[in-house]
Motif scaffolding. Structure first.
Motif, PDB file in Angstrom:
ATOM      1  N   PHE A  89     -42.147  73.177  19.513  1.00  0.00           N
ATOM      2  CA  PHE A  89     -41.379  73.308  20.794  1.00  0.00           C
ATOM      3  C   PHE A  89     -40.005  72.952  20.674  1.00  0.00           C
ATOM      4  O   PHE A  89     -39.681  72.037  19.802  1.00  0.00           O
ATOM      5  CB  PHE A  89     -41.984  72.387  21.868  1.00  0.00           C
ATOM      6  N   PRO A  90     -39.030  73.729  21.128  1.00  0.00           N
ATOM      7  CA  PRO A  90     -37.563  73.300  20.841  1.00  0.00           C
ATOM      8  C   PRO A  90     -36.916  71.909  21.178  1.00  0.00           C
ATOM      9  O   PRO A  90     -37.656  71.579  22.136  1.00  0.00           O
ATOM     10  CB  PRO A  90     -36.945  74.357  21.976  1.00  0.00           C
ATOM     11  N   ASP A  91     -36.198  71.308  20.518  1.00  0.00           N
ATOM     12  CA  ASP A  91     -35.753  70.171  20.831  1.00  0.00           C
ATOM     13  C   ASP A  91     -34.981  70.161  22.191  1.00  0.00           C
ATOM     14  O   ASP A  91     -35.375  69.137  23.012  1.00  0.00           O
ATOM     15  CB  ASP A  91     -34.624  69.622  19.778  1.00  0.00           C
ATOM     16  N   LYS A  92     -34.370  71.152  22.319  1.00  0.00           N
ATOM     17  CA  LYS A  92     -33.649  71.616  23.608  1.00  0.00           C
ATOM     18  C   LYS A  92     -33.920  72.691  24.374  1.00  0.00           C
ATOM     19  O   LYS A  92     -33.303  73.846  24.159  1.00  0.00           O
ATOM     20  CB  LYS A  92     -31.947  71.216  23.646  1.00  0.00           C
ATOM     21  N   PRO A  93     -35.222  72.699  24.821  1.00  0.00           N
ATOM     22  CA  PRO A  93     -35.609  73.899  25.438  1.00  0.00           C
ATOM     23  C   PRO A  93     -35.010  74.381  26.696  1.00  0.00           C
ATOM     24  O   PRO A  93     -34.326  73.576  27.355  1.00  0.00           O
ATOM     25  CB  PRO A  93     -37.213  73.394  26.011  1.00  0.00           C
ATOM     26  N   SER A  94     -34.909  75.798  26.750  1.00  0.00           N
ATOM     27  CA  SER A  94     -34.329  76.209  28.305  1.00  0.00           C
ATOM     28  C   SER A  94     -35.402  76.029  29.358  1.00  0.00           C
ATOM     29  O   SER A  94     -36.507  75.705  28.926  1.00  0.00           O
ATOM     30  CB  SER A  94     -34.321  77.861  28.015  1.00  0.00           C
ATOM     31  N   ALA A  95     -34.864  76.306  30.449  1.00  0.00           N
ATOM     32  CA  ALA A  95     -35.848  76.083  31.660  1.00  0.00           C
ATOM     33  C   ALA A  95     -37.070  77.344  31.329  1.00  0.00           C
ATOM     34  O   ALA A  95     -38.234  76.553  31.880  1.00  0.00           O
ATOM     35  CB  ALA A  95     -34.989  76.471  32.757  1.00  0.00           C
ATOM     36  N   ALA A 133     -39.685  68.167  28.670  1.00  0.00           N
ATOM     37  CA  ALA A 133     -38.148  68.104  28.530  1.00  0.00           C
ATOM     38  C   ALA A 133     -37.717  68.237  27.170  1.00  0.00           C
ATOM     39  O   ALA A 133     -36.390  68.774  27.028  1.00  0.00           O
ATOM     40  CB  ALA A 133     -37.668  66.906  29.079  1.00  0.00           C
ATOM     41  N   SER A 134     -38.345  68.047  26.158  1.00  0.00           N
ATOM     42  CA  SER A 134     -38.003  68.224  24.706  1.00  0.00           C
ATOM     43  C   SER A 134     -39.199  68.308  23.938  1.00  0.00           C
ATOM     44  O   SER A 134     -40.278  67.833  24.391  1.00  0.00           O
ATOM     45  CB  SER A 134     -37.092  66.898  24.499  1.00  0.00           C
ATOM     46  N   ARG A 135     -38.777  68.255  22.499  1.00  0.00           N
ATOM     47  CA  ARG A 135     -39.964  68.495  21.618  1.00  0.00           C
ATOM     48  C   ARG A 135     -40.740  67.117  21.646  1.00  0.00           C
ATOM     49  O   ARG A 135     -41.863  66.892  21.331  1.00  0.00           O
ATOM     50  CB  ARG A 135     -39.562  68.662  20.230  1.00  0.00           C
ATOM     51  N   SER A 136     -40.106  66.033  21.553  1.00  0.00           N
ATOM     52  CA  SER A 136     -40.446  64.795  21.436  1.00  0.00           C
ATOM     53  C   SER A 136     -41.283  64.324  22.584  1.00  0.00           C
ATOM     54  O   SER A 136     -42.299  63.705  22.496  1.00  0.00           O
ATOM     55  CB  SER A 136     -39.243  63.678  21.289  1.00  0.00           C
ATOM     56  N   THR A 137     -40.853  64.562  23.820  1.00  0.00           N
ATOM     57  CA  THR A 137     -41.426  64.162  24.935  1.00  0.00           C
ATOM     58  C   THR A 137     -43.048  64.959  25.015  1.00  0.00           C
ATOM     59  O   THR A 137     -43.806  64.550  25.596  1.00  0.00           O
ATOM     60  CB  THR A 137     -40.785  64.606  26.213  1.00  0.00           C
ATOM     61  N   ALA A 138     -42.929  66.447  24.845  1.00  0.00           N
ATOM     62  CA  ALA A 138     -44.101  67.193  24.641  1.00  0.00           C
ATOM     63  C   ALA A 138     -45.109  66.666  23.729  1.00  0.00           C
ATOM     64  O   ALA A 138     -46.324  66.709  24.023  1.00  0.00           O
ATOM     65  CB  ALA A 138     -43.599  68.795  24.420  1.00  0.00           C
ATOM     66  N   LEU A 193     -43.129  57.805  24.517  1.00  0.00           N
ATOM     67  CA  LEU A 193     -42.877  58.433  26.039  1.00  0.00           C
ATOM     68  C   LEU A 193     -43.649  57.483  26.899  1.00  0.00           C
ATOM     69  O   LEU A 193     -45.028  57.350  26.721  1.00  0.00           O
ATOM     70  CB  LEU A 193     -43.478  59.748  26.201  1.00  0.00           C
ATOM     71  N   VAL A 194     -43.104  56.859  28.083  1.00  0.00           N
ATOM     72  CA  VAL A 194     -44.021  56.128  28.926  1.00  0.00           C
ATOM     73  C   VAL A 194     -44.316  57.157  30.090  1.00  0.00           C
ATOM     74  O   VAL A 194     -43.312  57.811  30.607  1.00  0.00           O
ATOM     75  CB  VAL A 194     -43.117  54.870  29.558  1.00  0.00           C
ATOM     76  N   LEU A 195     -45.525  57.414  30.475  1.00  0.00           N
ATOM     77  CA  LEU A 195     -45.721  58.586  31.518  1.00  0.00           C
ATOM     78  C   LEU A 195     -45.983  57.754  32.804  1.00  0.00           C
ATOM     79  O   LEU A 195     -46.599  56.837  32.890  1.00  0.00           O
ATOM     80  CB  LEU A 195     -47.024  59.251  30.800  1.00  0.00           C
ATOM     81  N   ASP A 196     -45.457  58.495  33.790  1.00  0.00           N
ATOM     82  CA  ASP A 196     -45.915  58.006  35.125  1.00  0.00           C
ATOM     83  C   ASP A 196     -46.877  58.687  35.464  1.00  0.00           C
ATOM     84  O   ASP A 196     -47.011  59.820  35.466  1.00  0.00           O
ATOM     85  CB  ASP A 196     -44.471  58.246  35.936  1.00  0.00           C
ATOM     86  N   GLU A 197     -47.877  57.883  36.461  1.00  0.00           N
ATOM     87  CA  GLU A 197     -49.188  58.489  36.684  1.00  0.00           C
ATOM     88  C   GLU A 197     -48.807  59.112  37.903  1.00  0.00           C
ATOM     89  O   GLU A 197     -48.183  58.594  38.892  1.00  0.00           O
ATOM     90  CB  GLU A 197     -50.325  57.542  36.956  1.00  0.00           C
ATOM     91  N   LYS A 198     -49.565  60.123  38.430  1.00  0.00           N
ATOM     92  CA  LYS A 198     -49.191  60.793  39.518  1.00  0.00           C
ATOM     93  C   LYS A 198     -49.921  60.020  40.539  1.00  0.00           C
ATOM     94  O   LYS A 198     -51.272  59.916  40.468  1.00  0.00           O
ATOM     95  CB  LYS A 198     -49.821  62.384  39.632  1.00  0.00           C
TER      96      LYS A 198
END
Length: 200
Positions: A89-95, A133-138, A193-198
């Protein structure tokens, strides 16, 4: 009489040349690769893709998968696919990239060929929505949800800082020694990444 035949031949040649010119010029303004007689311009058949919540988060379609061996093979291959996709996945993905990945993940969960697995994964997605939001977060998100599934199945959990060592995507060359690099990023560059639970 011969003069009349010459005029007739000349007229036939002139009309043929004119029609040939019209035919060729009608294709001249078209984009390369669209000149095949069966070509249909995209605006004539393109349909808007409406990815509403009902489509993305509808009920799983597959029945329960009873064969444990097949279920395990499918699971391993699916995690390999997802982790490799996140690594590419891109480091800086488009919307559009981010929207496409979110939609893919939700459709993947809905259409997964093991019905009970799909239902469980949909519940995981409700609690931990895809982070794109980014490759790292994905990549970190995918590792986290993989661990949620592993915990449920009473399997060993991954150290997410080393996920790239387990799933080699063939993404990069190690500049120092020229060997194939492993994983998403160099270990020092990986940000957990620290995930927020829904809520709910």
């Amino acid at each position: 009489m011969p003069r009349r035949q010459n005029i007739t031949v000349f007229m036939i040649i002139a009309v043929s040349a004119f029609l040939g010119f019209i035919f060729v010029s009608s294709f001249r303004n078209q984009a390369q690769g669209t000149r095949h007689p069966d070509y249909v311009p995209s605006y004539q058949y393109q349909q808007d893709v409406n990815l509403d919540e009902g489509l993305l988060k509808g009920a799983a379609t597959a029945p329960k998968l009873e064969n444990a061996t097949l279920k395990a093979e499918l699971g391993n291959a699916s995690w390999k696919l997802l982790h490799t996709m996140m690594a590419k996945f891109p480091d800086k993905p488009s919307a559009d990239d981010s929207t496409a990945l979110k939609a893919y993940i939700h459709l993947f969960a809905r259409l997964y060929p093991c019905g009970d697995c799909a239902q469980h994964f949909q519940k995981v997605l409700e609690k931990y929505p895809p982070q794109v939001a980014s490759r790292s977060t994905a990549a970190a998100w995918a590792c986290h949800v993989h661990n949620v599934v592993n915990k449920r199945l009473k399997k060993k959990e991954f150290d997410c800082s080393k996920i790239g060592d387990f799933y080699d995507c063939g993404c990069a060359e190690d500049e120092a020694d020229g060997k194939k690099g492993k994983g998403v990023q160099k270990k020092d560059a990986f940000t957990p990444l620290v995930l927020d639970e829904k809520e709910g």
